[in-house]
Design a protein around this motif. Structure first.
Motif, PDB file in Angstrom:
ATOM      1  N   PRO A  82       0.805  -1.218   0.000  1.00 46.79           N
ATOM      2  CA  PRO A  82       0.000   0.000   0.000  1.00 46.79           C
ATOM      3  C   PRO A  82       0.844   1.277   0.000  1.00 46.79           C
ATOM      4  O   PRO A  82       1.875   1.366   0.662  1.00 46.79           O
ATOM      5  CB  PRO A  82      -0.816  -0.132   1.287  1.00 46.79           C
ATOM      6  N   TYR A  83       0.361   2.242  -0.771  1.00 48.68           N
ATOM      7  CA  TYR A  83       1.025   3.537  -0.948  1.00 48.68           C
ATOM      8  C   TYR A  83       0.250   4.587  -0.168  1.00 48.68           C
ATOM      9  O   TYR A  83      -0.983   4.626  -0.215  1.00 48.68           O
ATOM     10  CB  TYR A  83       1.045   3.861  -2.448  1.00 48.68           C
ATOM     11  N   ARG A  84       0.966   5.464   0.555  1.00 50.58           N
ATOM     12  CA  ARG A  84       0.331   6.493   1.371  1.00 50.58           C
ATOM     13  C   ARG A  84       0.398   7.837   0.662  1.00 50.58           C
ATOM     14  O   ARG A  84       1.461   8.243   0.187  1.00 50.58           O
ATOM     15  CB  ARG A  84       1.010   6.582   2.739  1.00 50.58           C
ATOM     16  N   THR A  85      -0.741   8.520   0.613  1.00 50.18           N
ATOM     17  CA  THR A  85      -0.795   9.817  -0.042  1.00 50.18           C
ATOM     18  C   THR A  85      -1.837  10.692   0.662  1.00 50.18           C
ATOM     19  O   THR A  85      -2.327  10.341   1.737  1.00 50.18           O
ATOM     20  CB  THR A  85      -1.102   9.655  -1.549  1.00 50.18           C
ATOM     21  N   VAL A  86      -2.169  11.839   0.051  1.00 44.26           N
ATOM     22  CA  VAL A  86      -3.129  12.771   0.647  1.00 44.26           C
ATOM     23  C   VAL A  86      -4.442  12.723  -0.138  1.00 44.26           C
ATOM     24  O   VAL A  86      -4.474  12.300  -1.299  1.00 44.26           O
ATOM     25  CB  VAL A  86      -2.570  14.209   0.659  1.00 44.26           C
ATOM     26  N   PRO A  87      -5.552  13.148   0.474  1.00 54.66           N
ATOM     27  CA  PRO A  87      -6.859  13.073  -0.193  1.00 54.66           C
ATOM     28  C   PRO A  87      -6.939  13.822  -1.523  1.00 54.66           C
ATOM     29  O   PRO A  87      -7.706  13.434  -2.407  1.00 54.66           O
ATOM     30  CB  PRO A  87      -7.815  13.693   0.837  1.00 54.66           C
ATOM     31  N   SER A  88      -6.147  14.880  -1.683  1.00 47.86           N
ATOM     32  CA  SER A  88      -6.199  15.667  -2.926  1.00 47.86           C
ATOM     33  C   SER A  88      -5.485  15.001  -4.087  1.00 47.86           C
ATOM     34  O   SER A  88      -5.582  15.468  -5.230  1.00 47.86           O
ATOM     35  CB  SER A  88      -5.595  17.055  -2.683  1.00 47.86           C
TER      36      SER A  88
END
Length: 241
Positions: A177-183
């Motif tokens: 899994p890759y972590r990012t921001v909602p935008s």
């Protein structure tokens, strides 16, 4: 005002606030799960009833198995127009053996709040199940049944199996899994950004909130379509891999 009255008033206020906090925790941890269980069972029962009557939401495109998780099934043609699934209604079932033998959730059309209280949500406008493009799905990490509580456990090669009642679609996870921001909406593009995919293909994206009890970030898992088979052939071997 006497000191005794001040202390008593403060104590009563603390008791009231504490009771409200306990009620809120019970609602979040218990009642949303109860509501989700009933709503999810209703969606599954509705799906099974429609499938028993021969109603399937979309045609099933055929695909040959990919030789490995490093070689996604792909096509040079542009993504077709997605099938218009019924808004807020379940049209498929999703299974992830890695997350438990009994792990199964209905997929409903759109990712609105009330929809995600009944199951997983298909991002409106992303690819149809099994089609060229990116079939993208969202789910709660916590509350409403905790469907993606164990999302970080996903690993490359894990099977994500989806059925529309006529066909089994087996996708394979390509990376942790890759972590990012909602935008960061590019993660659900037809060729999702940061996925490692370098051209058109038949992809699946799973998204959920991070951290576990927050929503400041998103966890993303990408997969490619590995194989399909008719439901009349029984369950795919991927259920046992």
């Amino acid at each position: 005002m006497s000191v005794r009255l001040i202390v008593r008033t403060f104590s009563e206020l603390c008791i009231t606030v504490g009771a409200l906090i306990i009620l809120f925790v019970v609602y979040v941890l218990f009642w949303t799960g109860v509501k989700a269980a009933g709503a999810t069972e209703g969606q599954i029962d509705g799906l099974q009833d429609r499938w028993a009557r021969g109603a399937v939401s979309a045609p099933a495109p055929a695909v040959s198995p990919s030789p490995s998780t490093d070689a996604p099934a792909s096509t040079a043609s542009a993504p077709p127009t997605p099938v218009a699934y019924p808004e807020g209604k379940a049209f498929a079932m999703l299974y992830i053996p890695r997350l438990g033998k009994g792990w199964q959730w209905p997929i409903l059309e759109n990712t609105e709040v009330r929809t995600l209280q009944k199951g997983l949500g298909h991002y409106r406008g992303t690819a149809s199940l099994g089609a060229t493009g990116n079939f993208a799905v969202a789910g709660h990490r916590r509350t409403y049944g905790d469907p993606f509580k164990d999302f970080p456990r996903l690993r490359p090669g894990d099977a994500v199996i989806v059925t529309d009642g006529a066909t089994w679609f087996t996708y394979r996870i390509d990376k942790k899994p890759y972590r990012t921001v909602p935008s960061d909406t590019g993660v659900i593009d037809p060729v999702p950004r940061k996925s490692g995919f370098d051209g058109p293909g038949r992809y699946l994206t799973l998204t959920t909130c991070d951290p576990e009890w927050g929503s400041s970030h998103r966890l993303i898992a990408w997969a490619h379509l590995d194989a399909t088979q008719p439901v009349t052939d029984g369950r795919p071997a991927a259920f046992h891999s």
